[in-house]
Design an enzyme around this catalytic site. Structure first.
Site, PDB file in Angstrom:
ATOM      1  N   HIS A   1      50.192  32.371 136.330  1.00 28.23           N
ATOM      2  CA  HIS A   1      51.497  31.753 135.992  1.00 28.23           C
ATOM      3  C   HIS A   1      51.488  30.562 134.896  1.00 28.23           C
ATOM      4  O   HIS A   1      50.364  30.436 135.595  1.00 28.23           O
ATOM      5  CB  HIS A   1      51.869  30.689 137.527  1.00 28.23           C
ATOM      6  CG  HIS A   1      53.490  30.426 138.082  1.00 28.23           C
ATOM      7  ND1 HIS A   1      52.947  28.995 137.787  1.00 28.23           N
ATOM      8  CD2 HIS A   1      54.373  30.743 136.925  1.00 28.23           C
ATOM      9  CE1 HIS A   1      54.235  28.640 137.310  1.00 28.23           C
ATOM     10  NE2 HIS A   1      55.252  29.229 137.037  1.00 28.23           N
ATOM     11  N   SER A   2      52.077  30.874 134.040  1.00 29.85           N
ATOM     12  CA  SER A   2      52.037  29.923 132.675  1.00 29.85           C
ATOM     13  C   SER A   2      50.979  29.816 131.948  1.00 29.85           C
ATOM     14  O   SER A   2      51.175  30.550 131.763  1.00 29.85           O
ATOM     15  CB  SER A   2      53.100  28.593 133.934  1.00 29.85           C
ATOM     16  OG  SER A   2      53.455  27.786 132.323  1.00 29.85           O
ATOM     17  N   MET A   3      50.771  28.560 131.613  1.00 30.15           N
ATOM     18  CA  MET A   3      49.203  29.013 131.618  1.00 30.15           C
ATOM     19  C   MET A   3      48.408  29.559 131.706  1.00 30.15           C
ATOM     20  O   MET A   3      47.447  30.273 131.285  1.00 30.15           O
ATOM     21  CB  MET A   3      48.474  27.578 131.346  1.00 30.15           C
ATOM     22  CG  MET A   3      47.962  27.196 130.866  1.00 30.15           C
ATOM     23  SD  MET A   3      46.334  25.484 131.933  1.00 30.15           S
ATOM     24  CE  MET A   3      46.014  25.215 132.804  1.00 30.15           C
TER      25      MET A   3
ATOM     26  N   GLY B   1      48.720  32.093 133.379  1.00 26.75           N
ATOM     27  CA  GLY B   1      48.849  34.243 133.127  1.00 26.75           C
ATOM     28  C   GLY B   1      48.646  34.129 131.265  1.00 26.75           C
ATOM     29  O   GLY B   1      48.029  35.039 131.552  1.00 26.75           O
TER      30      GLY B   1
END
Length: 320
Positions: free
Chosen positions: A117-119, A121
């Site tokens: 997720h986010s960073m 990912g």
């Protein structure tokens, strides 16, 4: 806070180079016994989050697939229950890449899936593009590749990061809360997450103020994470990484996406047939955690695994 994992999960600790301890949580088959590279995943979290980011998702997947799957959710260095980096080290993206690969090597995982997720990912895409032979599948939540910076801003960022290292902690002390509830409310007030999500992340992200006998609380995360970080990639570098990815990729996006909309659209288009893109209407950045969208996210993941990775059936179009 109790140093016990969420129900159904087991604690995980790995000692990496420089004796840094990376903590995490395991669901499903024990990592040492997970031999199918398409059914073992390292799961990574966003900036200032922790391994609890996967609490709403992984138990549902394990309930569906049993011990045929193994999910290892990590706390990056300086987050959750993991050690902070030394005073002479820096919080730069490629150090997290190195840590993930070290964990995989310790487990004997020459190939594995990544769900981030986010960073987290973004880090997953860097690994999948730089070491394509090692990644069997990539699930990227509300991002595709790390946030980038134009080449003409690299020098300014480097200057900021050097300046931030000088007295940053004195200028930016950690906030202190009188209760766990106050900390969760403070996290929710940022507008980034709901109170439900804030409580889940706070449970692993909060600790007692040292020497305070448990009367007050503060974040476990290293305050240096808030300083400017050098070593960001240009968008051209990220595009080259996407070009080198061999694994199937699932990208699940919220309407208000991380980074530039046009830039992200260009990255998604570059995936071509390797990519499956799901856009969840009315979703927030932590779409995999929010009660309104977690079921849709899990459905997207299951369809992707069954149709694109395991090829056991299922149809994304039919189910979404």
């Amino acid at each position: 806070m109790s140093l016990e994992p969420t129900a159904g999960a087991r604690n995980f600790v790995a000692v990496l180079a420089e004796n840094i301890r990376i903590s995490g949580k395991v669901w499903g088959r024990a990592p040492q016994k997970a031999t199918d590279p398409t059914r073992r995943f390292i799961c990574t979290h966003g900036w200032l989050d922790n391994a609890n980011t996967w609490d709403p998702v992984i138990p549902i997947l394990v309930e569906a697939y049993g011990d045929s799957v193994s999910f290892l959710a990590l706390d990056f260095a300086g987050h959750g229950w993991s050690d902070t980096r030394s005073e002479n080290d820096e919080y730069v993206l490629h150090r997290n890449v190195y840590d993930v690969l070290q964990v995989a090597d310790l487990l004997g995982w020459d190939q594995f899936g990544i769900m981030g997720h986010s960073m987290g990912g973004g880090i997953g895409l860097v690994i999948a593009g730089t070491f394509p032979e090692r990644v069997s599948a990539l699930i990227s939540v509300d991002i595709l590749g790390p946030v980038s910076i134009p080449a003409n801003r690299q020098t300014d960022l480097l200057k900021r990061s050097w300046n931030d290292r000088l007295g940053f902690l004195k200028r930016n002390p950690k906030p202190i809360y009188n209760s766990v509830s106050d900390a969760a409310l403070a996290r929710a007030r940022t507008g980034e997450v709901s109170l439900d999500v804030a409580k889940i992340l706070t449970d692993r992200g909060l600790g007692p103020v040292p020497g305070d006998d448990g009367e007050r609380w503060t974040w476990r995360s290293d305050q240096r994470l808030r300083a400017a970080a050098p070593g960001m990639f240009t968008n051209d570098a990220v595009l080259e990484m996407i070009n080198r990815v061999k694994a199937p990729v699932l990208v699940v996006l919220a309407p208000t996406r991380t980074g530039s909309g046009k830039q992200l659209d260009g990255r998604v288009d570059m995936l071509g047939s390797r990519g499956t893109v799901v856009r969840l209407p009315n979703a927030r950045h932590h779409l995999h955690m929010e009660p309104e969208t977690v079921e849709l996210f899990v459905l997207a993941v299951k369809s992707f695994l069954e149709e694109r990775v395991w090829k056991t059936g299922g149809s994304m179009k039919a189910k979404l």
